[in-house]
Write an enzyme that holds these catalytic residues in place. Structure first.
Site, PDB file in Angstrom:
ATOM      1  N   CYS A 137      84.924 -45.421  86.051  1.00 29.08           N
ATOM      2  CA  CYS A 137      86.233 -45.018  86.570  1.00 29.08           C
ATOM      3  C   CYS A 137      87.071 -44.367  85.458  1.00 29.08           C
ATOM      4  CB  CYS A 137      86.949 -46.237  87.157  1.00 29.08           C
ATOM      5  SG  CYS A 137      88.485 -45.833  87.986  1.00 29.08           S
ATOM      6  N   CYS A 138      87.100 -45.013  84.270  1.00 29.53           N
ATOM      7  CA  CYS A 138      87.847 -44.431  83.136  1.00 29.53           C
ATOM      8  C   CYS A 138      87.236 -43.105  82.706  1.00 29.53           C
ATOM      9  CB  CYS A 138      87.837 -45.389  81.945  1.00 29.53           C
ATOM     10  SG  CYS A 138      89.047 -46.709  82.046  1.00 29.53           S
ATOM     11  N   CYS A 223      96.781 -48.179  84.083  1.00 30.48           N
ATOM     12  CA  CYS A 223      96.804 -48.105  85.547  1.00 30.48           C
ATOM     13  C   CYS A 223      97.217 -49.463  86.127  1.00 30.48           C
ATOM     14  CB  CYS A 223      95.415 -47.745  86.067  1.00 30.48           C
ATOM     15  SG  CYS A 223      94.830 -46.147  85.505  1.00 30.48           S
ATOM     16  N   CYS A 226      94.521 -52.179  86.685  1.00 28.13           N
ATOM     17  CA  CYS A 226      93.789 -52.785  85.561  1.00 28.13           C
ATOM     18  C   CYS A 226      94.714 -53.345  84.485  1.00 28.13           C
ATOM     19  CB  CYS A 226      92.879 -51.739  84.909  1.00 28.13           C
ATOM     20  SG  CYS A 226      91.648 -51.071  86.027  1.00 28.13           S
ATOM     21  N   CYS A 249      89.666 -47.706  77.027  1.00 30.84           N
ATOM     22  CA  CYS A 249      89.292 -46.912  78.206  1.00 30.84           C
ATOM     23  C   CYS A 249      88.243 -45.873  77.840  1.00 30.84           C
ATOM     24  CB  CYS A 249      90.514 -46.236  78.808  1.00 30.84           C
ATOM     25  SG  CYS A 249      91.334 -45.111  77.679  1.00 30.84           S
TER      26      CYS A 249
END
Ligand code: SF4
Length: 259
Positions: A137-138, A223, A226, A249
């Site tokens: 995702c990162c 975010c 997280c 990240c």
């Protein structure tokens, strides 16, 4: 009065001297690192502005150090552009802070967005990717967009500080990095030797806008999916990716530090 001004100017130039030339030779880099270590943060930013022009830019996620760096640029009347990685998953407080900073400092902060919308990402990799593969995702929402942005720069200015975590404790004020394709990029960390207290003292002293979530126990803010509030005294990066063995990240680890 004019004499006093020139005395001050002479004292300044003799204490700082001329910067060593920019070179990728390791001895020359070490000399430049020593020179920049002795300057204050504003002096480091002024050096980057002179050296790289608009091919140096501040990347910020609106943590305290980024706010201070933007303010120092404004105070010194430097023209250093600013960008942020907009993952589409920021807290509303972070989005509001960006608008406040733009107004307060009279600047425009460029939004860098991922190639995939959240909907496209969910359809390709499943819903809430951050819950089962935060690295991927990162990579999609931060690292790849940053890599693309950095192709337009020669110097990336960050808010990395040595005090933030073990990973960052050996950061240098200036580093020469190389990406996987062998492209070299300078990274300037103008606040590398600042403590969290110094950052907050500067923000309060100059009445700068900051993320209100810091008043609710959030230390490092990313975010909303997280980031958690944490107890005082814990590592500054605690509260990020709770439940995963992850503290970065990836935006500060994909480049290989050469010097
Ligand atoms: S911080 Fe979380 S939501 Fe944001 S890009 Fe990384 S994994 Fe995804």
């Amino acid at each position: 009065m004019i004499t006093a001004f020139f005395d001050k100017l002479r004292a300044y130039t003799s204490s700082s001297g001329s910067p060593p030339p920019l070179s990728t030779d390791s001895g020359a880099i070490a000399e430049l690192q020593d020179y920049l270590e002795k300057l204050d943060a504003a002096g480091r930013l002024a050096w980057a502005s002179r050296q790289f022009g608009n091919r140096a830019a501040i990347g910020t996620s609106f943590q305290g150090a980024g706010i201070v760096a933007m303010h120092l640029v404004k105070q010194a009347k430097l023209r250093i552009p600013v960008f942020t990685l907009d993952t589409g998953l920021h807290f509303i407080e972070t989005i509001e802070l960006k608008a406040e900073l733009q107004e307060h400092l009279g600047i425009t902060i460029e939004n860098i967005t991922p190639a995939f919308t959240l909907e496209q990402q969910a359809s390709e990799f499943g819903p809430e990717l951050w819950k089962h593969d935060p690295d991927l995702c990162c990579q999609i929402r931060k690292v790849l967009p940053l890599q693309e942005k950095l192709t337009s720069l020669d110097c990336w200015i960050t808010g990395v500080r040595r005090e933030q975590s073990d990973n960052r404790s050996s950061a240098r004020v200036l580093e020469l990095n190389e990406d996987e394709n062998g492209r070299q990029l300078w990274k300037l960390n103008p606040l590398v030797d600042w403590t969290r207290n110094q950052i907050w003292e500067h923000i309060r002293q100059h009445n700068l806008p900051y993320n209100r979530l810091h008043d609710q126990g959030y230390r490092s803010i990313g975010c909303h999916t997280c980031t958690r509030a944490v107890a005082d005294g814990t590592n500054e990066r605690a509260g990020r990716w709770t439940g995963f063995n992850k503290t970065e990240c990836g935006i500060h680890t994909f480049l290989k530090v050469k010097n």
